[in-house]
Design a protein around this motif. Structure first.
Motif, PDB file in Angstrom:
ATOM      1  N   LYS A 263      45.166  23.821  16.522  1.00 15.57           N
ATOM      2  CA  LYS A 263      46.077  22.723  16.217  1.00 15.57           C
ATOM      3  C   LYS A 263      47.116  23.150  15.189  1.00 15.57           C
ATOM      4  O   LYS A 263      48.274  22.705  15.228  1.00 15.57           O
ATOM      5  N   HIS A 264      46.711  24.017  14.273  1.00 12.76           N
ATOM      6  CA  HIS A 264      47.642  24.529  13.260  1.00 12.76           C
ATOM      7  C   HIS A 264      48.790  25.293  13.916  1.00 12.76           C
ATOM      8  O   HIS A 264      49.973  25.079  13.618  1.00 12.76           O
ATOM      9  N   CYS A 265      48.445  26.196  14.848  1.00 11.99           N
ATOM     10  CA  CYS A 265      49.473  26.974  15.542  1.00 11.99           C
ATOM     11  C   CYS A 265      50.345  26.075  16.417  1.00 11.99           C
ATOM     12  O   CYS A 265      51.555  26.291  16.535  1.00 11.99           O
ATOM     13  N   GLU A 266      49.736  25.075  17.011  1.00  9.63           N
ATOM     14  CA  GLU A 266      50.474  24.124  17.828  1.00  9.63           C
ATOM     15  C   GLU A 266      51.515  23.394  16.975  1.00  9.63           C
ATOM     16  O   GLU A 266      52.665  23.206  17.398  1.00  9.63           O
ATOM     17  N   GLU A 267      51.114  23.003  15.771  1.00  8.17           N
ATOM     18  CA  GLU A 267      52.041  22.333  14.856  1.00  8.17           C
ATOM     19  C   GLU A 267      53.171  23.262  14.446  1.00  8.17           C
ATOM     20  O   GLU A 267      54.338  22.857  14.387  1.00  8.17           O
ATOM     21  N   CYS A 268      52.817  24.512  14.175  1.00 12.26           N
ATOM     22  CA  CYS A 268      53.840  25.493  13.780  1.00 12.26           C
ATOM     23  C   CYS A 268      54.885  25.667  14.869  1.00 12.26           C
ATOM     24  O   CYS A 268      56.094  25.708  14.593  1.00 12.26           O
ATOM     25  N   MET A 269      54.438  25.790  16.117  1.00 13.95           N
ATOM     26  CA  MET A 269      55.369  25.979  17.219  1.00 13.95           C
ATOM     27  C   MET A 269      56.261  24.754  17.424  1.00 13.95           C
ATOM     28  O   MET A 269      57.437  24.881  17.778  1.00 13.95           O
ATOM     29  N   LYS A 270      55.732  23.564  17.168  1.00 13.85           N
ATOM     30  CA  LYS A 270      56.537  22.347  17.311  1.00 13.85           C
ATOM     31  C   LYS A 270      57.654  22.292  16.278  1.00 13.85           C
ATOM     32  O   LYS A 270      58.682  21.633  16.496  1.00 13.85           O
ATOM     33  N   LEU A 271      57.455  22.978  15.150  1.00 11.75           N
ATOM     34  CA  LEU A 271      58.466  22.996  14.096  1.00 11.75           C
ATOM     35  C   LEU A 271      59.624  23.938  14.423  1.00 11.75           C
ATOM     36  O   LEU A 271      60.646  23.935  13.741  1.00 11.75           O
ATOM     37  N   ILE A 272      59.445  24.746  15.456  1.00 13.30           N
ATOM     38  CA  ILE A 272      60.503  25.668  15.886  1.00 13.30           C
ATOM     39  C   ILE A 272      61.205  25.046  17.088  1.00 13.30           C
ATOM     40  O   ILE A 272      60.629  24.942  18.172  1.00 13.30           O
ATOM     41  N   THR A 273      62.423  24.630  16.907  1.00 14.20           N
ATOM     42  CA  THR A 273      63.143  23.926  17.971  1.00 14.20           C
ATOM     43  C   THR A 273      64.107  24.864  18.705  1.00 14.20           C
ATOM     44  O   THR A 273      64.561  25.870  18.142  1.00 14.20           O
ATOM     45  N   PRO A 274      64.437  24.554  19.947  1.00 12.69           N
ATOM     46  CA  PRO A 274      65.442  25.343  20.659  1.00 12.69           C
ATOM     47  C   PRO A 274      66.777  25.405  19.915  1.00 12.69           C
ATOM     48  O   PRO A 274      67.435  26.450  19.923  1.00 12.69           O
ATOM     49  N   ASP A 275      67.172  24.309  19.289  1.00 11.67           N
ATOM     50  CA  ASP A 275      68.427  24.313  18.534  1.00 11.67           C
ATOM     51  C   ASP A 275      68.388  25.328  17.400  1.00 11.67           C
ATOM     52  O   ASP A 275      69.391  25.996  17.116  1.00 11.67           O
ATOM     53  N   LEU A 276      67.228  25.438  16.737  1.00 11.17           N
ATOM     54  CA  LEU A 276      67.087  26.416  15.655  1.00 11.17           C
ATOM     55  C   LEU A 276      67.242  27.826  16.192  1.00 11.17           C
ATOM     56  O   LEU A 276      67.966  28.652  15.605  1.00 11.17           O
ATOM     57  N   ILE A 277      66.603  28.123  17.310  1.00 12.38           N
ATOM     58  CA  ILE A 277      66.677  29.470  17.877  1.00 12.38           C
ATOM     59  C   ILE A 277      68.096  29.783  18.349  1.00 12.38           C
ATOM     60  O   ILE A 277      68.597  30.891  18.155  1.00 12.38           O
ATOM     61  N   CYS A 278      68.751  28.815  18.949  1.00 13.82           N
ATOM     62  CA  CYS A 278      70.149  29.010  19.375  1.00 13.82           C
ATOM     63  C   CYS A 278      71.030  29.345  18.176  1.00 13.82           C
ATOM     64  O   CYS A 278      71.882  30.245  18.236  1.00 13.82           O
ATOM     65  N   LYS A 279      70.816  28.640  17.101  1.00 11.26           N
ATOM     66  CA  LYS A 279      71.593  28.873  15.876  1.00 11.26           C
ATOM     67  C   LYS A 279      71.347  30.286  15.348  1.00 11.26           C
ATOM     68  O   LYS A 279      72.290  30.992  14.967  1.00 11.26           O
TER      69      LYS A 279
END
Length: 268
Positions: free
Chosen positions: A246-262
């Protein structure tokens, strides 16, 4: 031996040979050697059976169940990869054959003929299937969102094999082996993907990139300064869990496509 592990071993060789220029290196435990195709054409790494030919032999003790980035012991948690926080990966190296180089050049030239001046991004959305793999998986939908948002400005290239997930709006090359894929990567302008074998390959071929770590492992252990490493440092990171986390799942949710695009637009 996984490709990423093998590339990290070549990084150890690259550093050590500077002080031991006349040495040959064997990857193994001092008795048994381990070979990986990442060592093909490497003039500094030999097979164990060739040891008698050389006077100066150095063993690199980086093999299955003895990885320098992990801790081992009966008293450590069995359901975790127990990370060695004092380890830092050294950039590896790969020596391509003429056939591999020609393959990469052919594909790149074909892409450039059709897309002209667009930057070419090599994308690796898939993760290696092993215990805890889902804790490193950012998700196909997220990667697809990145491609869809940036497809007008960049060309995305993906190599796949067997049942690996294929992204839309990418140039997909199916059935390409890892070494040929890395040769192609070495000629692209940028790399994006998750922590794993291909991000080690990007570092080995001096490709800049954006790499998603989530909260599973920290880039202080397996990351490179040439990359923009997306790591979520919250309570429990880096967990290394072999179970659904669940911890890793939460971490991945904090990384958004918009952030990666930026991050891509800032660093390419």
């Amino acid at each position: 031996m996984g490709y990423g592990d093998a590339l990290m071993a070549t990084g150890e060789v690259r550093i050590l040979r500077k002080k031991n220029p006349d040495a040959k290196f064997i990857i193994g435990d001092g008795k048994r050697s381990y070979w990986n195709e990442m060592f093909d054409n490497n003039p500094y790494i030999i097979r164990g059976g060739e040891a008698h030919k050389y006077n100066n032999i150095r063993w690199i003790k980086n093999y299955e169940h003895n990885r320098p980035y992990r801790l081992y012991g009966d008293k450590l948690p069995k359901d975790n990869y127990n990370w060695n926080l004092n380890h830092n990966a050294k950039r590896g190296e790969i020596f391509f054959s003429k056939q591999e180089i020609d393959f990469g050049k052919k594909i790149i030239n074909q892409i450039k003929e059709k897309t002209y001046r667009k930057k070419i991004i090599f994308i690796e959305p898939n993760v290696k299937i092993r215990r805890g793999y889902e804790n490193r998986d950012w998700g196909t939908n997220n990667w697809q969102a990145v491609v869809n948002k940036l497809k007008e400005n960049f060309v995305f290239v993906q190599t796949t094999y067997e049942d690996k997930k294929r992204l839309e709006n990418c140039i997909n090359l199916d059935g390409v082996n890892f070494r040929s894929a890395v040769a192609l990567l070495s000629m692209c302008d940028f790399f994006i993907g998750t922590e794993g074998g291909m991000h080690h390959a990007a570092a080995a071929t001096l490709r800049k990139g954006v790499v998603i770590f989530g909260g599973f492992i920290t880039p202080k252990i397996t990351g490179y300064d040439s990359h923009n490493n997306i790591y979520i440092d919250i309570n429990g990171s880096p967990c290394g869990s072999k179970l659904h986390c669940k911890h890793c799942e939460e971490c991945m949710k904090l990384i958004t496509p918009d952030l990666i695009c930026k991050k891509i637009e800032e660093n390419i």
